[in-house]
Design an enzyme around this catalytic site. Structure first.
Site, PDB file in Angstrom:
ATOM      1  N   THR A  75      -6.349  23.849 -20.114  1.00 43.32           N
ATOM      2  CA  THR A  75      -5.528  23.093 -21.115  1.00 43.32           C
ATOM      3  C   THR A  75      -4.224  24.051 -21.892  1.00 43.32           C
ATOM      4  O   THR A  75      -3.627  23.248 -21.665  1.00 43.32           O
ATOM      5  CB  THR A  75      -7.054  22.424 -22.154  1.00 43.32           C
ATOM      6  OG1 THR A  75      -7.185  21.784 -21.267  1.00 43.32           O
ATOM      7  CG2 THR A  75      -6.091  21.600 -23.454  1.00 43.32           C
TER       8      THR A  75
ATOM      9  N   ASP B  64       3.648  20.148 -10.732  1.00 47.10           N
ATOM     10  CA  ASP B  64       3.671  19.557  -9.401  1.00 47.10           C
ATOM     11  C   ASP B  64       5.152  19.458  -8.945  1.00 47.10           C
ATOM     12  O   ASP B  64       6.179  18.588  -9.620  1.00 47.10           O
ATOM     13  CB  ASP B  64       3.358  17.982  -8.617  1.00 47.10           C
ATOM     14  CG  ASP B  64       1.643  17.861  -9.080  1.00 47.10           C
ATOM     15  OD1 ASP B  64       1.057  19.412  -8.890  1.00 47.10           O
ATOM     16  OD2 ASP B  64       1.658  17.058  -8.997  1.00 47.10           O
TER      17      ASP B  64
ATOM     18  N   TYR C  98      -7.579   5.716   2.531  1.00 45.15           N
ATOM     19  CA  TYR C  98      -8.264   7.682   1.688  1.00 45.15           C
ATOM     20  C   TYR C  98      -6.863   8.600   1.911  1.00 45.15           C
ATOM     21  O   TYR C  98      -7.590   9.466   1.214  1.00 45.15           O
ATOM     22  CB  TYR C  98      -8.435   8.119   3.919  1.00 45.15           C
ATOM     23  CG  TYR C  98     -10.231   7.817   4.142  1.00 45.15           C
ATOM     24  CD1 TYR C  98     -11.259   8.015   3.531  1.00 45.15           C
ATOM     25  CD2 TYR C  98      -9.979   7.045   5.245  1.00 45.15           C
ATOM     26  CE1 TYR C  98     -11.846   7.425   4.067  1.00 45.15           C
ATOM     27  CE2 TYR C  98     -11.343   6.908   5.835  1.00 45.15           C
ATOM     28  CZ  TYR C  98     -12.376   7.134   5.016  1.00 45.15           C
ATOM     29  OH  TYR C  98     -13.521   6.773   4.831  1.00 45.15           O
TER      30      TYR C  98
ATOM     31  N   HIS D 297      -6.663 -13.128  -1.656  1.00 48.54           N
ATOM     32  CA  HIS D 297      -7.935 -11.755  -2.774  1.00 48.54           C
ATOM     33  C   HIS D 297      -7.975 -11.630  -3.569  1.00 48.54           C
ATOM     34  O   HIS D 297      -7.623 -11.830  -4.968  1.00 48.54           O
ATOM     35  CB  HIS D 297      -7.017 -10.298  -2.488  1.00 48.54           C
ATOM     36  CG  HIS D 297      -6.708  -9.801  -1.342  1.00 48.54           C
ATOM     37  ND1 HIS D 297      -7.166  -8.619  -0.573  1.00 48.54           N
ATOM     38  CD2 HIS D 297      -5.696 -10.196   0.242  1.00 48.54           C
ATOM     39  CE1 HIS D 297      -7.084  -8.498   0.495  1.00 48.54           C
ATOM     40  NE2 HIS D 297      -5.738  -9.367   0.676  1.00 48.54           N
TER      41      HIS D 297
ATOM     42  N   CYS E 146     -10.135 -11.578   3.133  1.00 45.79           N
ATOM     43  CA  CYS E 146      -9.625 -11.839   3.752  1.00 45.79           C
ATOM     44  C   CYS E 146      -9.537 -11.636   5.467  1.00 45.79           C
ATOM     45  O   CYS E 146      -9.896 -12.260   6.058  1.00 45.79           O
ATOM     46  CB  CYS E 146      -7.889 -10.520   3.492  1.00 45.79           C
ATOM     47  SG  CYS E 146      -6.352 -10.443   3.923  1.00 45.79           S
ATOM     48  N   LEU E 147      -9.438 -10.275   6.093  1.00 40.34           N
ATOM     49  CA  LEU E 147     -10.203 -10.003   7.655  1.00 40.34           C
ATOM     50  C   LEU E 147     -11.863 -10.381   7.629  1.00 40.34           C
ATOM     51  O   LEU E 147     -11.215 -11.148   8.489  1.00 40.34           O
ATOM     52  CB  LEU E 147      -9.842  -8.751   7.557  1.00 40.34           C
ATOM     53  CG  LEU E 147      -9.971  -8.489   9.162  1.00 40.34           C
ATOM     54  CD1 LEU E 147      -9.650  -8.606   9.858  1.00 40.34           C
ATOM     55  CD2 LEU E 147      -9.818  -6.898   9.414  1.00 40.34           C
TER      56      LEU E 147
ATOM     57  N   ASP F 131      -3.666   1.979  -9.877  1.00 38.35           N
ATOM     58  CA  ASP F 131      -4.282   1.733 -11.336  1.00 38.35           C
ATOM     59  C   ASP F 131      -3.265   0.298 -11.402  1.00 38.35           C
ATOM     60  O   ASP F 131      -3.550   0.042 -12.864  1.00 38.35           O
ATOM     61  CB  ASP F 131      -2.846   3.305 -11.908  1.00 38.35           C
ATOM     62  CG  ASP F 131      -4.071   4.424 -11.990  1.00 38.35           C
ATOM     63  OD1 ASP F 131      -4.764   4.280 -12.350  1.00 38.35           O
ATOM     64  OD2 ASP F 131      -3.693   5.563 -11.714  1.00 38.35           O
TER      65      ASP F 131
ATOM     66  N   GLU G  35      -9.733 -10.732  -5.841  1.00 33.40           N
ATOM     67  CA  GLU G  35     -10.784  -8.942  -6.541  1.00 33.40           C
ATOM     68  C   GLU G  35      -9.507  -8.768  -7.416  1.00 33.40           C
ATOM     69  O   GLU G  35      -9.310  -8.066  -7.986  1.00 33.40           O
ATOM     70  CB  GLU G  35     -10.721  -8.007  -5.418  1.00 33.40           C
ATOM     71  CG  GLU G  35      -9.300  -7.615  -4.543  1.00 33.40           C
ATOM     72  CD  GLU G  35      -9.696  -7.942  -3.014  1.00 33.40           C
ATOM     73  OE1 GLU G  35     -10.100  -9.669  -3.213  1.00 33.40           O
ATOM     74  OE2 GLU G  35      -9.265  -7.396  -2.444  1.00 33.40           O
TER      75      GLU G  35
HETATM   76  N1  GLN Z   1      -5.689  -7.750   8.771  1.00 29.32           N
HETATM   77  C1  GLN Z   1      -5.279  -8.979   8.836  1.00 29.32           C
HETATM   78  C2  GLN Z   1      -4.382  -9.495   8.065  1.00 29.32           C
HETATM   79  O1  GLN Z   1      -3.334  -8.760   8.540  1.00 29.32           O
HETATM   80  C3  GLN Z   1      -6.417  -8.876   7.613  1.00 29.32           C
HETATM   81  C4  GLN Z   1      -5.299  -8.326   6.459  1.00 29.32           C
HETATM   82  C5  GLN Z   1      -6.328  -7.909   5.193  1.00 29.32           C
HETATM   83  O2  GLN Z   1      -7.965  -8.261   4.644  1.00 29.32           O
HETATM   84  N2  GLN Z   1      -5.242  -7.335   3.615  1.00 29.32           N
HETATM   85  O3  GLN Z   1      -4.246 -10.686   8.594  1.00 29.32           O
END
Ligand code: GLN
Length: 530
Positions: free
Chosen positions: A190, A147, A55, A506, A379-380, A72, A508
């Protein structure tokens, strides 16, 4: 040729899409045959965003070499195909830490350590560090002009312009609001933003005006004259149906040509960017929509940014428009899960940390498994697929990840041995790229085009508990991806279903515009029923 440095700063408000502009510049220069690198300097004090709540900062992107970075960098990689490293992501925290460590070591004995020159010198050193192999180094500075935190970065840029001459080009992104009541576009913000930059000793070379309405030449001329910028160097970034249209729009307006002229480099022919344009044509022509449920706890676009982009890219190549539908895992119950997932052609069980919302992920995994809805656990998400299978197929009551329930009788997901002594939270997970050996004939191996060894990025502390492997395999959940060095289970799949795969890594983080990720391709194809 010596590297040219392009600095990208932003004014007026945040969220203007500086990252997209920086990535687009990278793409356009690459298309001209130049070697490019892109880096992000963030003014906050955290060493990296790894400990930040999504968040606060959106998704945490992970590089091959295991740096937790700003999202980014995901745009940079998806646009340019470049693999970034820990050197492409810097925060104020890292700058100060380096300087303070040096001070403690005694490197500055006798001297007072100050923001100028010590902090600014360290910023400059890091801004220049990636130059060796690149014709162009694009440096995006996070935050907004004015800033307090960004002042040392601006001072570093001012000094570098002085030192590098025409080999430093400043691109400033601002906002041109439209006042509905007056029926007018307003350039004053601007003008103020550029004055602020000039007050810091930086005259921008190029202005990119972010706008929701087309800006005519008269308005661009006005901005050019008030801000001391050539008319051809004032370009506009209008809202686009897809962020991937931005490079083409920038090319049409001559942004890359303006940069080259400012750097004193011959402009040459405008490249056709054919592969990119082919991608855009596919994206525009895909009309059939495919609803994919994202089961997670963060109702925020940026929280699962790379997953959303990976789905969208794979969708384009499969000829569909993926509609990611956020499904709040905290709200799922055994009674409503069917209704909440109704209409989803496929489901992603999202990554995450901690017990909040995991019960819903288990329910979603169960629903997909028992109703043969294509499901992709990441992952999780993969870990919760394993927990669900343990409880409902193997009959292990109370099976869990020890992250969620340290007292579980069946820790089918358990803390990795190497994590046991870890006391610091920052930067200590299993991070970055590791190899994964794929079982021959498995769905994932087939998805990767028959590959037997792949490398993917990670970010976790817990793992599949190998003590249970034989039981899972016997009951139909196969461990089809294994890290050859540690024997860690990287991929599970349930054969016999349309598509039911969980990855500890991951995928992605590995999608790019011109090379969509094979697992997302395979998942989208299965979801589309093709
Ligand atoms: N919380 C889980 C772990 O630490 C999965 C982490 C995640 O989804 N990036 O293994």
């Amino acid at each position: 040729m010596d590297s040219t440095h392009i600095f990208v700063t932003g004014g007026v408000v945040s969220s203007l899409g500086k990252g997209i502009i920086a990535a687009s510049i990278g793409k356009l220069l690459q298309a001209r045959g130049y070697q490019v690198t892109i880096q992000k300097f963030d003014p906050y004090i955290n060493i990296d965003p790894g400990t930040l709540n999504p968040y606060e900062h959106g998704e945490c992107y992970v590089t091959d070499d295991g740096m937790e970075t700003d999202l980014d960098l995901g745009h940079y990689e998806r646009f340019t195909g470049i693999r970034t490293t820990r050197h492409n992501s810097v925060t104020t925290g890292r700058i100060y830490k380096a300087v303070i460590d040096r001070e403690r070591r005694g490197d500055y004995l006798g001297k007072t350590i100050q923001v100028v020159p010590h902090i600014t010198d360290e910023i400059k050193r890091r801004m220049l560090r990636n130059a060796s192999s690149a014709d162009f180094v694009i440096t995006e500075v996070g935050g907004t002009i004015g800033d307090i935190e960004s002042a040392p970065f601006m001072e570093a840029i001012r000094q570098l312009r002085q030192e590098l001459g025409s080999r430093a080009v400043c691109v400033h992104l601002t906002y041109v609001p439209y006042l509905k009541a007056a029926g007018e576009l307003k350039t004053k913000p601007t003008q103020h933003s550029v004055k602020e930059l000039q007050g810091m000793g930086i005259q921008p070379d190029i202005l990119v005006l972010r706008t929701e309405h087309h800006l005519d030449d008269a308005l661009r001329s006005k901005v050019a004259s008030f801000c001391n910028v050539e008319l051809e160097c004032v370009v506009q970034s209008e809202d686009m149906p897809s962020i991937y249209e931005v490079p083409v729009s920038m090319q049409r307006q001559g942004l890359d040509a303006a940069i080259l002229r400012k750097a004193g480099i011959p402009v040459g022919e405008t490249p056709a960017m054919q592969p990119w344009r082919d991608f855009l044509a596919k994206q525009r022509s895909a009309t059939a929509t495919l609803a994919i449920g994202l089961v997670g706890k963060y109702d925020l676009q940026d929280a699962y940014k790379s997953i959303r982009e990976s789905l969208s890219l794979a969708g384009t190549y499969c000829g569909v428009r993926v509609q990611p539908c956020f499904v709040n895992s905290e709200e799922l119950t055994p009674e409503n899960v069917g209704e909440r997932l109704a209409g989803m052609a496929g489901v992603i069980v999202c990554p995450g940390f901690g017990p909040r919302g995991v019960a819903g992920k288990v329910l979603a995994a169960e629903w997909c498994r028992t109703h043969d809805v294509p499901a992709f656990g990441i992952c999780l998400g993969m870990q919760m697929m394993v927990v669900e299978f343990a409880r409902n197929v193997l009959g292990y009551a109370g099976a869990d990840s020890s992250e969620m329930n340290p007292a579980t009788p069946h820790p089918v997901i358990d803390l990795m041995a190497e994590q046991m002594g870890v006391t610091q939270k920052g930067g200590t997970m299993r991070l970055g790229a590791y190899e994964c050996e794929l079982a021959e004939g498995s769905r994932v191996s087939e998805a990767y085009g028959g590959a037997s060894l792949v490398s993917e990025r990670h970010r976790h502390r817990y793992e599949f508990n190998n003590a249970y492997r034989a039981a899972f395999e016997a009951a139909g959940m196969k461990c089809v991806g294994i890290n050859p060095a540690s024997d860690l289970v990287e991929v599970v799949e349930v054969a016999g279903l349309r598509w039911y795969v969980g990855t500890q890594f991951h995928p992605e983080y590995g999608s790019t515009v011109l090379r969509p990720h094979p697992l997302f391709m395979s998942f989208v194809r299965a979801s589309a029923g093709s």
